[in-house]
Each structure stands twice: as C-alpha cells, then as structure tokens.
Design an enzyme around this catalytic site. Sequence first.
Site, short mmCIF file in Angstrom:
data_model
loop_
_atom_site.label_atom_id
_atom_site.label_comp_id
_atom_site.label_asym_id
_atom_site.label_seq_id
_atom_site.Cartn_x
_atom_site.Cartn_y
_atom_site.Cartn_z
N HIS A 20 4.50 75.30 -39.92
CA HIS A 20 5.78 75.93 -40.20
C HIS A 20 6.52 75.18 -41.28
CE1 HIS A 20 6.03 79.53 -38.00
NE2 HIS A 20 5.69 79.00 -36.85
N THR A 21 7.76 75.55 -41.47
CA THR A 21 8.52 75.14 -42.64
C THR A 21 8.28 73.71 -43.15
OG1 THR A 21 10.17 76.52 -41.61
CG2 THR A 21 10.81 75.43 -43.65
#
Lengths: 90, 610
Positions: A17-18
């Site tokens: 994820h980010t």
Amino acid sequence: MIMITKEVTVKNRAGLHTRPAAALVKNAAKYKSNFYITKNNMRINGKSIIGVMTLAAAQGTVLTLEFEGEDEEEAARAIVQLFEDGFGEE
Amino acid sequence: MFNYSRMVLAKNDDSSSIPLTTSNGKNGKNEKIFRGIAAAPGISFGLAYVYSQMEVVIRRTDITLGEVESELLLYRQALERSAEELEKIYDLAKEKLGESLAEIFQGHLMMLHDPVLTEAIENRVRGRLNKAEYAVASEFEKYASRLRDSADDLLHERMQDLEDVKNRLIRNLQRKRLTGTIEGGRIIFSRKLTPADTVLFSRHNVLGYVTETGGMTSHAAIISRSLNIPAVVAVPGILNEVNDGDLVIIDGYKGLVYINPSDTHLAECRKKIAEIENIAKKLETLRDLHCETTDGHVVELAANAEFVEEVEYIRQQGADGIGLYRTEHLYLLREEFPSEQEQFLVYHEIAEAMHPRPVIFRVFDIGGDKVLDSSAREGNPFMGWRGIRLLLDQPDIFRAQLRAILRASRGGNVKIMFPMISGLVVLKAAVDFLDGVKEELRHEGVPFDEEIKVGAMIEVPSAVLIADVLAREVDFFSIGTNDLIQYLLAVDRGNELISELYQEFHPAVLHAIRMVIESAHRNNIWVGLCGEMAGNPYATPLLLGMGIDEFSVIPSVLPEIKHIVRSFSFKEAEELARRALDAKTHEEVREWLIPLMHDRFPEFFTTTMT
C-alpha cells in the site's frame, strides 16, 4: 547484460500500500535499469507509483521482478532487500 | 472568531427531513432549509461560495506536427505549477495538521511525477498529435478505470487521489488559477471536498463547508473538525439550490443549511452566535476550577482526542486529562499499521504535552475489514473480528502498539485501555499479553512506567453483566456508551429507519450504567464514561448522581459540562438519578428532565434554533 529475474513475497502486513509502494518506487528510481513487476499476468513498470498501486499486492503475494540494464545487479540486490526487510516495517 | 460557536448546545431534537421548508426569505427570495450529516460542530452565517470542481468534459482536440514542441512545453509547465501547488499544500498541511495527515500530499506529488504516466502522455502528444489536456485525461483514465473496477476499498480511495492529481494538472494546462480569490468569510459549497481543498480554504477564514457527498469519517470531515470549522456533509442536490453569493446559515450541530434564511432565522442565528460567545466568555472563568458539585463531590472531566494538534485546545478548555485517546486514525489515514517508532513519537508527544495530566490510550479499535483481504469480508463486522479480538490474533500489531505506549509512559501519566472486552478470558489474555510485552522491555532495559494503569472498556452487554468479575483484573473501567447502547438495544444508530430507537435514557441503558458503576466501586476501581452521552448536557446530572468518577467528552463541551456539574449538589444529582432509574421509558425521563434542565440553564438550552 542479460535480464535478471527474481521472485519475492510481499512480507509486510499491509501489502504494497501507499507507503511501501512509495519506498519501492523511490528506490527503483535510483537505478538506470528497467524494472518490471509481474503479479499473475499483470506486468507493470516498477518505477511507476500508480502502476505499483494498481497491483494491489497483499501480504503473501508472490511477485516476479525483472531488472534489465547496466546496473541490473545492484538494482536487483537493493530491491530484493527491500522486500525482504518488509520495507522497514515490522 | 467563530471558534466560540463550538460550544455545544442541545442535541438534535427535531427530526424532519429534506427538503424541510421554504418560505419568504430575504430580498423576496425563498428560504430553503436542507438537512445533511453534521460533520463538524459550530454555527455561522455568511455568503455562499460555490466551488465547482473541474468536471470539465475534455473533447479530443488534435494539434499539428509543428505544434508538438510548444504543446509539450505547456505540459511541462503545467507539471511544474502543479508540483509547486502541491508542495505548498503539503507545507501548509504539515503546519496545520501534522506530518501524518500531510503525507497524503506527498503521495499526490509522486503520482504527478510518475515516469510511466509522464512518458505515456508525452508519447500521445507526439505520436497521436493529441492536445496535452486530452492526453492527460486519457492516460489517467486508463489507470482510474483499473482502480474503479477493483474490489478493494482502499484502491477506491486511491482513485480519488488520482482524480485530484489529474484535475490539478488539467486546470494548470488550461491556465486557470488556483481558487485563491475567495474573499474572507465565505461558506463553501461543493460536490465533494478533497483534503487539499479543505486545507487550502482554511487560509481564507472559511466559515463553513457544505458538501453533497461524504460522511463523518471522510478525510475532509476529520480535517474540518480539527480546524474548528463547521461542516455539513451529504446534502444531495444542494448545488442546484444555492447560488454564489446567497446568504446562508450553516448549523454544524444539527446538520442544517439555510439558504436565503428568513429574517427570523437570521436573527436567531445572530442571537445564537452572540449567546455562544457570551457563554464561552463566562465559561472561560471556569477553566481553572475543579469539576466539583456544590457539596464538594469532585469528578474528573477529561477530553476525548484524536490528533496531537487538538492538545492545545484541550488544555485551553481546562481538561483534567485525556480520557480516551483514539489511535485508529494512525492506521486509517495511511491504511497501514504504523511502526512502533512512529507510534511512539505520537504517543510520547501527547503524553508530554498533557503532562502531568493523565492520557488514556485505547489500543486500535478497528475491524477486520482493515486487515483482511476484501474477498474475506465478514458478514457482520460490527459483531465480528474487531478491537481486542483482532489484536490478540495479530500479535505483531498488538506488540508494536503496546511497546510504543509503554515506552511513552515514562512520565507516569499514561494509561492503557482495551476495547471490545466481552468476557474474562479475553480480558485476561490482553492483560497477560501486556505483561509479556513489559517483560520484554525490562529484558531489553527499556524504561517504562512500572505502575502503569490498565482499564477495560465496557461496551459489550456481557461485560456489563459480569463487571464484578472483570473489575478484579483491571485498574479502571470506561463505559463506551455509543457501542453499548447499540448492542444493548440492537439499534444501529446510523440506520435512519430506526435511529429514534437509539435512546440514551432507555431504562436498560441507565441500569446498565449504574450496574457498571456499582461493580467498579464494589471492587475499589474508578469508572469513567467516554461515549457521546458523557457530553450530552441533559445526561450530566444523571451520570453524576449514579456516581460516575470521570466524564470524557469532546473538547468543545468541556466548560459546559463543568458548569452543569458545578451547579448541582451531589445529593440532588443522586435524587435525579434515582428518579431516572425508576422511569419505565426513555420518553418518561425526557418528559421531566428536559424542562428541568431548560429552566435551570436557560442560557444553554434556549439558544437551540428551531
């Protein structure tokens, strides 16, 4: 110069994820070599944050990494290390 | 100046629905009243600023071969301007909201500079002779559609980010200025608000936000609350009703928006703002006084908090401590669990800033949907794998958080609280786990508060019934009424069909609270209440009279609750509590309690707009 291919498993809990995606892309940008990631039959450019995000690789996903270029060995070493360290997360 | 309006008044009493009314308003225009979700408290009135995000339809336009280089130059300039804007927003966000919220904009910058995207756009301009804005729109759309099709909620959020970046780039290609022309004192109307918008607008003394979409937990709502700006969200169709420059009132307590308000409503609003300011001034004098009844019964009055940035406000409001520090936002804002060190920095900062006043950290109270693959979603997450249940199954996450909290406890003012305790085994497992982590730290020679106090949140009905058993294992209880009421009455308060069945004065609720308090006191531990009920002024004398030891409330209502406590004798509060416990229905309690409180505190309760 041939292509280097490595298989890695996403270790960190939140998957790519980010934050880990950003770390991956930032590191890949340091090398001249081309860098591609394949998940199932989706192949994206590993220097593209948007590409890495759309991979949506969860924890446990196996990815194939390809490196090709003059510094492919260094690039492969550094990127595989990142995966092994779980992107500095525990 | 409208920060004063954060003084909270009565809870929502009327329950009419949209469109509420129309009648003759100012300048012969019709007054229109709309209801949405009250996302951030406060009241203000001012002129509407209708902020239309770019949803420009970009038609395919081609250029000639000779125009390629100038078109590419335009594109690069737009990239540069967009990056400059984002850097500014990032700095501003960091200053106003702190590092973790600001990270969203770092992500935007990376997307903007994505080499693959940039190359694809340039190739399109060169090879297909597309005008840059069309090339940008098409290439972004490729990714957006991929994200849109994904089943992963987090990717949907990322799509929003991608959309924001695209719109920024296209706006700059069209050489439109950033919305810098807002005059002071406007109420912003928009379809949706991005976090970037919210941060940027806050520089222009914005008086309020009204959006067509969004919910309480959208990024923009969270930012709005922490910036002290009233907001009403989820008002569908409002953009068709409001015109730039219309006079509007926004009531962020009740979630109401008045367009072209009648003279009566305007006068009421002015009066209310003035009264709120007055009350605020009066209440300021309470700041350094104890939360104590007229006959000397002292209770603790603490605040619920979420962000480091709130601490200053909480101290100004005269809080005795933080009774509930929610840690979930650390996860929710970035969609992954922060490392031990990152958590430690946040917890340490809060504990230091509040020192020597106590801070109760509640460990992550999140649902399984945040950890599980979207394919493994639970049928009923509300009753599923959440809170302590999830943490006990995810020892790495739990350990990192406990280590971070323990390391931040050196000052001696940190406490730990476990959510979703439903039985003794779970509670013991959590306490044992904590003991194990302490042992680890001792072994490593890492200092922490050996006397650290541990509490259980009482929010599951089973925990109420066995509170005596649980009380022997912990140092305090904190009653989480929001969930307790929902579980106890089987009412989802977000469900409009039954939301009137969510009743704080339901006899089952009042008796449950009393049982918990009695169990706690029998076992010589203290008990607090950290749900919204703690900040409901009508409930204050009842909770006080039942013997609650600590109220933990949203910071804005602190002085008001203190004022109410200080106006009662403990004896009288006990009588009122008894009377309420004797009632057979929620309605019966309200019948006498509400007029009683209105008589007693006309300055708080008459100001509610009808």
